[in-house]
Scaffold this motif. Structure first.
Motif, PDB file in Angstrom:
ATOM      1  N   PHE A 171     -33.775  32.938  -7.425  1.00 49.31           N
ATOM      2  CA  PHE A 171     -34.438  32.616  -6.165  1.00 49.31           C
ATOM      3  C   PHE A 171     -33.490  31.746  -5.356  1.00 49.31           C
ATOM      4  O   PHE A 171     -33.607  30.528  -5.313  1.00 49.31           O
ATOM      5  N   PRO A 172     -32.513  32.375  -4.703  1.00 51.64           N
ATOM      6  CA  PRO A 172     -31.427  31.601  -4.098  1.00 51.64           C
ATOM      7  C   PRO A 172     -31.748  30.945  -2.761  1.00 51.64           C
ATOM      8  O   PRO A 172     -31.110  29.968  -2.394  1.00 51.64           O
ATOM      9  N   LEU A 173     -32.717  31.489  -1.998  1.00 49.65           N
ATOM     10  CA  LEU A 173     -32.971  30.905  -0.681  1.00 49.65           C
ATOM     11  C   LEU A 173     -34.369  31.238  -0.215  1.00 49.65           C
ATOM     12  O   LEU A 173     -35.053  32.109  -0.771  1.00 49.65           O
ATOM     13  N   SER A 174     -34.792  30.549   0.828  1.00 46.71           N
ATOM     14  CA  SER A 174     -36.084  30.792   1.452  1.00 46.71           C
ATOM     15  C   SER A 174     -35.884  30.960   2.946  1.00 46.71           C
ATOM     16  O   SER A 174     -35.065  30.274   3.559  1.00 46.71           O
ATOM     17  N   ASN A 175     -36.613  31.912   3.528  1.00 44.72           N
ATOM     18  CA  ASN A 175     -36.634  32.084   4.984  1.00 44.72           C
ATOM     19  C   ASN A 175     -35.233  32.353   5.549  1.00 44.72           C
ATOM     20  O   ASN A 175     -34.699  31.599   6.353  1.00 44.72           O
ATOM     21  N   ALA A 176     -34.637  33.473   5.141  1.00 41.81           N
ATOM     22  CA  ALA A 176     -33.315  33.860   5.642  1.00 41.81           C
ATOM     23  C   ALA A 176     -33.332  33.969   7.161  1.00 41.81           C
ATOM     24  O   ALA A 176     -34.287  34.440   7.762  1.00 41.81           O
ATOM     25  N   SER A 177     -32.249  33.550   7.775  1.00 43.59           N
ATOM     26  CA  SER A 177     -32.215  33.481   9.234  1.00 43.59           C
ATOM     27  C   SER A 177     -32.235  34.855   9.894  1.00 43.59           C
ATOM     28  O   SER A 177     -32.704  35.000  11.018  1.00 43.59           O
ATOM     29  N   ASP A 178     -31.702  35.868   9.219  1.00 47.89           N
ATOM     30  CA  ASP A 178     -31.687  37.213   9.783  1.00 47.89           C
ATOM     31  C   ASP A 178     -31.478  38.210   8.644  1.00 47.89           C
ATOM     32  O   ASP A 178     -31.253  37.827   7.490  1.00 47.89           O
ATOM     33  N   GLU A 179     -31.540  39.497   8.968  1.00 46.74           N
ATOM     34  CA  GLU A 179     -31.430  40.519   7.930  1.00 46.74           C
ATOM     35  C   GLU A 179     -30.049  40.522   7.281  1.00 46.74           C
ATOM     36  O   GLU A 179     -29.928  40.741   6.070  1.00 46.74           O
ATOM     37  N   ASP A 180     -28.999  40.256   8.052  1.00 42.37           N
ATOM     38  CA  ASP A 180     -27.665  40.219   7.463  1.00 42.37           C
ATOM     39  C   ASP A 180     -27.564  39.118   6.408  1.00 42.37           C
ATOM     40  O   ASP A 180     -26.956  39.316   5.342  1.00 42.37           O
ATOM     41  N   SER A 181     -28.138  37.948   6.691  1.00 38.36           N
ATOM     42  CA  SER A 181     -28.119  36.854   5.712  1.00 38.36           C
ATOM     43  C   SER A 181     -28.908  37.231   4.471  1.00 38.36           C
ATOM     44  O   SER A 181     -28.484  36.946   3.343  1.00 38.36           O
ATOM     45  N   LEU A 182     -30.049  37.868   4.667  1.00 35.19           N
ATOM     46  CA  LEU A 182     -30.881  38.278   3.543  1.00 35.19           C
ATOM     47  C   LEU A 182     -30.145  39.280   2.660  1.00 35.19           C
ATOM     48  O   LEU A 182     -30.085  39.121   1.434  1.00 35.19           O
ATOM     49  N   VAL A 183     -29.570  40.294   3.277  1.00 33.10           N
ATOM     50  CA  VAL A 183     -28.852  41.310   2.516  1.00 33.10           C
ATOM     51  C   VAL A 183     -27.640  40.703   1.832  1.00 33.10           C
ATOM     52  O   VAL A 183     -27.327  41.009   0.669  1.00 33.10           O
ATOM     53  N   GLY A 184     -26.922  39.822   2.528  1.00 29.93           N
ATOM     54  CA  GLY A 184     -25.772  39.175   1.928  1.00 29.93           C
ATOM     55  C   GLY A 184     -26.154  38.389   0.685  1.00 29.93           C
ATOM     56  O   GLY A 184     -25.427  38.410  -0.321  1.00 29.93           O
ATOM     57  N   GLU A 185     -27.288  37.694   0.733  1.00 27.85           N
ATOM     58  CA  GLU A 185     -27.728  36.934  -0.431  1.00 27.85           C
ATOM     59  C   GLU A 185     -28.128  37.851  -1.575  1.00 27.85           C
ATOM     60  O   GLU A 185     -27.821  37.590  -2.738  1.00 27.85           O
ATOM     61  N   PHE A 186     -28.826  38.942  -1.253  1.00 26.36           N
ATOM     62  CA  PHE A 186     -29.192  39.890  -2.302  1.00 26.36           C
ATOM     63  C   PHE A 186     -27.945  40.496  -2.956  1.00 26.36           C
ATOM     64  O   PHE A 186     -27.890  40.662  -4.177  1.00 26.36           O
TER      65      PHE A 186
END
Length: 427
Positions: A186-201
């Motif tokens: 569970f690395p983060l909460s409330n990603a700023s945008d889809e690119d950030s979310l995908v990058g974290e995944f």
């Protein structure tokens, strides 16, 4: 008079209104944004109202499971129709009693935060003749997104530090009553945008693959966490991730090509995204005062009503949603107020927002705080100063289907040895 004003007149304020159709829409949107074999865990803590949970549990054949971290959440999830065998029990402080009761109810999957946590789960499972499937929560040393709420990469009560896994894994494999089924991130909460979310995944998947390759971490089940964005107590729309499915499939093909054969099962989890935009908080203006050049709008809702991170100063400020063009114009052109929104409690910490742009207000007006469906009453200081909990009204298709209020009462507590309560002090 708006629909919300009508409900405020009918049920009083403070008042939460949850739209079950919006809960269903968020559930549908997120499931459609994930690759077909994925499981979706719904974090019960975000909104444990039984009717909200019942919508999330579904019954339409689509996989939505409950993520719980207490026996109270277990009871709420069972009442809503979630299957105990599909639940994920999480948290760094699982007690022996909690583990015993969860296993007795049929829970078999646990996220464990340390070697000792795993041993506690194993001891409870052995005592019941059961075997617990455990996901090792990993506190990764690396991260991708930099503009969201970080949940990993630093000292924490959550997770096993990734750099120590090779040292402790042999011990973990030998714990009686348990089987290591995979990993939980569970690395983060409330990603700023889809690119950030995908990058974290992508980063999470790469870390999981590396841990499997270097240390032989068993990976039959991998929960890659959440991070799905949703506005919280401010106007705005919940995003719909139209490209997420394809981008996640590409990342899985690159790191775990055997996922398409079903050899590794993946899951995500979400709380705020699933319920946040379903709710609004209605609160009435009790007083308006000036103090040394600043305006304070005093409401009947404070951190005892909406304390969920706003009362701790972490997600300030809240904002109000204008209920008509005149209010909207006053906020837009600055002809309204700029004031602190404060609650009725006898503490200077009872602040919902500072220098909030507001329409021109009078005592008795009702304000609408949007996107308040997550972390509401049960994340607030409900019992502080003995004020009643806010009412919670649920609507579907515009019609009220439920109106309830959480009530607190003091009850007798028996000693753990089973004897009668002893005198000389409160039970």
């Amino acid at each position: 008079m708006t629909r919300y004003t009508e409900l405020a007149e009918r049920y009083g304020t403070p008042l939460y209104v949850y739209d079950l159709d919006r809960v269903a829409a968020a559930r549908r949107d997120l499931l459609e944004a994930l690759p077909e074999p994925f499981s979706l865990f719904s974090a019960v803590k975000a909104n444990p109202h039984p009717e909200v949970l019942r919508v999330l549990a579904g019954g339409d054949g689509r996989v939505c499971r409950a993520e719980i971290s207490s026996l109270g959440e277990l009871a709420a999830a069972l009442e809503a129709g979630f299957d105990a065998a599909g639940m994920l029990y999480t948290g760094p402080g699982k007690t022996g009693g909690e583990l015993r009761d969860a296993l007795a109810a049929g829970v078999r999957t646990f996220s464990v935060e340390s070697a000792s946590d795993l041993e506690h789960v194993g001891a409870a499972a052995v005592a019941q003749g059961a075997r617990a499937q455990c996901l090792l929560r990993i506190n990764s040393a690396s991260a991708s997104a930099t503009t969201s709420i970080r949940m990993t990469g630093r000292p924490s009560q959550f997770g096993i530090d990734a750099e120590t896994l090779g040292e402790v894994l042999p011990r973990l494999r030998e714990v009686p009553g348990t089987s290591i089924a995979g990993a939980h991130f569970f690395p983060l909460s409330n990603a700023s945008d889809e690119d950030s979310l995908v990058g974290e995944f992508r980063n999470t998947l790469a870390v999981a693959a590396e841990l499997e390759r270097e240390h032989g971490l068993p990976l039959r089940f991998v929960d890659i966490g959440g991070g799905f964005a949703a506005p919280y107590a401010v106007p705005g729309e919940r995003p719909v991730y139209e490209k997420l499915r394809g981008r996640l499939e590409d990342a899985l093909d690159a790191t775990f090509p055997r996922w398409r054969l079903g050899e590794v099962h993946f899951a995500c989890e979400s709380g705020r995204y699933l319920v946040g935009d379903s709710g609004v908080l209605l609160t009435r203006v009790v007083n308006i005062k000036e103090s040394r050049g600043r305006t304070f709008v005093i409401l009947d809702a404070g951190i005892n009503t909406f304390g969920g991170m706003s009362g701790l100063g972490r997600l300030l400020p809240v904002a109000v949603r204008p209920e008509g063009p005149e209010q909207a114009a006053q906020i837009a052109d600055g002809t309204g107020l700029s004031a602190s929104l404060v609650g009725p409690l006898c503490t200077p910490g009872d602040v919902l927002g500072r220098q909030v742009d507001l329409p021109d207000l009078r005592v008795g007006d009702v304000l609408t705080i949007p996107n308040a469906g997550a972390y509401g009453p049960t994340a607030s200081l409900l019992m502080f100063l003995g004020r009643p909990a806010p009412a919670e009204v649920l609507v579907r298709g515009g019609e009220v289907v439920s109106a309830t209020r959480i009530e607190h009462r003091r009850s007798e507590v028996a000693p753990l040895d089973g004897g009668a309560p002893r005198g000389g002090g409160p039970a």
